[in-house]
Design a protein around this motif. Sequence first.
Motif, short mmCIF file in Angstrom:
data_model
loop_
_atom_site.label_atom_id
_atom_site.label_comp_id
_atom_site.label_asym_id
_atom_site.label_seq_id
_atom_site.Cartn_x
_atom_site.Cartn_y
_atom_site.Cartn_z
N GLY A 1 -1.06 18.53 -0.64
CA GLY A 1 -0.10 18.78 -1.73
C GLY A 1 -0.81 19.32 -2.97
N GLU A 2 -1.98 18.79 -3.24
CA GLU A 2 -2.79 19.24 -4.38
C GLU A 2 -3.12 20.73 -4.20
N CYS A 3 -3.45 21.10 -2.97
CA CYS A 3 -3.78 22.48 -2.64
C CYS A 3 -2.56 23.38 -2.89
N ALA B 1 0.81 13.49 4.12
CA ALA B 1 0.27 14.46 3.17
C ALA B 1 1.06 14.40 1.87
N SER B 2 0.35 14.13 0.78
CA SER B 2 1.02 14.06 -0.52
C SER B 2 0.14 14.76 -1.53
N GLY B 3 0.43 14.54 -2.82
CA GLY B 3 -0.36 15.17 -3.86
C GLY B 3 -1.75 14.56 -3.95
N ASP C 1 0.85 -1.18 0.00
CA ASP C 1 0.00 0.00 0.00
C ASP C 1 0.90 1.25 0.00
N HIS C 2 0.67 2.13 -0.97
CA HIS C 2 1.54 3.30 -1.14
C HIS C 2 1.56 4.20 0.10
N ILE C 3 0.41 4.39 0.73
CA ILE C 3 0.34 5.30 1.88
C ILE C 3 1.08 4.69 3.08
N TYR D 1 13.41 10.72 1.06
CA TYR D 1 12.41 9.66 1.24
C TYR D 1 11.02 10.22 1.52
N CYS D 2 10.85 11.56 1.41
CA CYS D 2 9.51 12.14 1.60
C CYS D 2 8.67 11.91 0.36
N GLY D 3 9.20 12.29 -0.79
CA GLY D 3 8.47 12.10 -2.06
C GLY D 3 8.46 10.62 -2.42
N ASP D 4 7.81 10.32 -3.54
CA ASP D 4 7.67 8.91 -3.94
C ASP D 4 9.04 8.27 -4.20
N ALA E 1 4.94 12.29 6.92
CA ALA E 1 5.16 11.38 5.79
C ALA E 1 4.53 11.95 4.52
N GLY E 2 5.04 11.52 3.37
CA GLY E 2 4.50 11.98 2.08
C GLY E 2 5.26 13.19 1.57
N GLY E 3 5.02 13.54 0.32
CA GLY E 3 5.75 14.64 -0.32
C GLY E 3 5.73 15.94 0.47
N VAL E 4 4.58 16.26 1.09
CA VAL E 4 4.46 17.53 1.81
C VAL E 4 5.30 17.52 3.10
N ALA E 5 5.72 16.34 3.53
CA ALA E 5 6.59 16.25 4.72
C ALA E 5 7.93 16.92 4.46
N ALA E 6 8.20 17.24 3.17
CA ALA E 6 9.44 17.96 2.84
C ALA E 6 9.29 19.45 3.14
N ASN E 7 8.08 19.91 3.43
CA ASN E 7 7.87 21.34 3.66
C ASN E 7 8.60 21.82 4.92
N SER E 8 9.48 22.79 4.72
CA SER E 8 10.34 23.20 5.83
C SER E 8 9.56 23.88 6.95
N GLY F 1 4.71 22.92 -4.89
CA GLY F 1 4.84 22.86 -3.42
C GLY F 1 6.18 23.37 -2.91
N ALA F 2 7.26 22.89 -3.50
CA ALA F 2 8.60 23.26 -3.01
C ALA F 2 8.88 24.74 -3.28
N ALA F 3 8.45 25.25 -4.45
CA ALA F 3 8.67 26.67 -4.77
C ALA F 3 7.88 27.57 -3.83
O1 KG4 Z 1 4.31 11.86 -2.06
P1 KG4 Z 1 4.47 12.59 -3.34
O2 KG4 Z 1 5.85 12.65 -3.95
O3 KG4 Z 1 3.53 12.03 -4.43
C1 KG4 Z 1 2.22 11.61 -4.18
O4 KG4 Z 1 2.06 10.48 -3.67
O5 KG4 Z 1 1.33 12.44 -4.45
O6 KG4 Z 1 3.94 14.08 -3.05
C2 KG4 Z 1 3.99 15.07 -4.04
C3 KG4 Z 1 3.39 16.34 -3.45
C4 KG4 Z 1 3.18 17.44 -4.49
O7 KG4 Z 1 1.89 17.97 -4.31
C5 KG4 Z 1 4.26 18.45 -4.12
O8 KG4 Z 1 3.96 19.80 -4.47
C6 KG4 Z 1 4.32 18.28 -2.63
O9 KG4 Z 1 4.26 16.89 -2.43
N1 KG4 Z 1 5.56 18.85 -2.08
C7 KG4 Z 1 5.59 19.91 -1.23
C8 KG4 Z 1 6.95 20.17 -0.97
N2 KG4 Z 1 7.71 19.27 -1.66
C9 KG4 Z 1 6.83 18.46 -2.34
N3 KG4 Z 1 4.59 20.62 -0.69
C10 KG4 Z 1 4.92 21.62 0.14
N4 KG4 Z 1 6.21 21.96 0.43
C11 KG4 Z 1 7.24 21.25 -0.08
N5 KG4 Z 1 8.51 21.58 0.22
#
Ligand code: KG4
Length: 336
Positions: free
Chosen positions: A165-167, A137-139, A113-115, A301-304, A270-277, A182-184
Amino acid sequence: MKILGIESSCDETAASVLEYDGNGYKVCSDIVASQIEMHARYGGVVPEIASRAHCEAVTGITEKALSEANITLKELDCIAVTAYPGLIGALLVGVNFAKSLAYANNIPLVAVDHIRGHIAANYLTQKTEYPFIAFVASGGHTSVVLVSGRDKHKVIGGTRDDAMGECFDKVARVMGMPYPGGAAMDKLAYEGKPEIQFPSAAIHGDTLDFSFSGIKTAVLNYLNSQNQQGKEINRANVASSFVSAAVGSVIKKLTLAIDMYPCVKGIALAGGVAANSHLRTEVGELCKKNRIALYMPELRYCGDNAAMIAAEGALEFEKKNFAPLSLNADASRWEN
Ligand code: KG4
Ligand code: ZN
């Protein structure tokens, strides 16, 4: 044991070889091929393009993961593949590739399971104490999960509409940032002040749920209204205000979660948004205040990625939860 992880649920084709000794993990290789450039010009992931790109990349990425780990297929104990949730066409590429590889080489296969994989990214580089609350939190997903053991997950909250992340990506897009923004947005927020009041995404009351579509609409309305009135837009202030509202909403609900589950020993991101500083800093402060641990995957390891899939796969292997060759992908299923 040596386990090959394969991930293709969205716009990253990934393969990783992981060693697991029943106690800790060693990432022997971790290869990720991102499709971001292919999707950026459309402002989001185009599922058909994603599937085709996975088809082209999956063999080479897997070969690279094996060669970097200096291992042959014959030495593998298990193949773990993301089977749900995600884009169905994208998932099917990884699932069918993994099934063929497992069948041809007589290697046990497990479905991941991806999550749960995103949560498992936390186990790759740190020791965790149970129970903890995972904020994933991810996309595509946003959930609050009570993790009471390595295999004990209970969803206690989540988004009722857009994922966090979508937001971020949608707000970034209307502000002219390339996908995924998200990162920008994270970076730009440091250049401004949180002077604009955007609504909270934390749903009012005794729930751990969120609604991220409200903040998104509020930012769009603000930008439109400023434009219509011919007023200048301070992009950095918009970014700072948006990030502050979004992260503030998470802090509000995690504070409530700690109140509701006083037994928790930590919070894991966890998830891509976990990279948010900003999120990492503020959740860190929350944990400090409550004298509990903060768990965060390393940024890579935050993103996929496939190392997290292999880590979760090791658990399925231990449970002898092997996948049959009739294994199918599922776009929406989520085991918890
Ligand atoms: O987990 P992930 O790589 O893919 C999915 O499973 O969706 O998450 C990607 C999401 C994108 O929406 C991306 O904009 C967001 O993670 N993201 C961030 C940051 N880095 C990646 N959102 C906020 N701040 C960040 N630094
Ligand atoms: Zn993901």
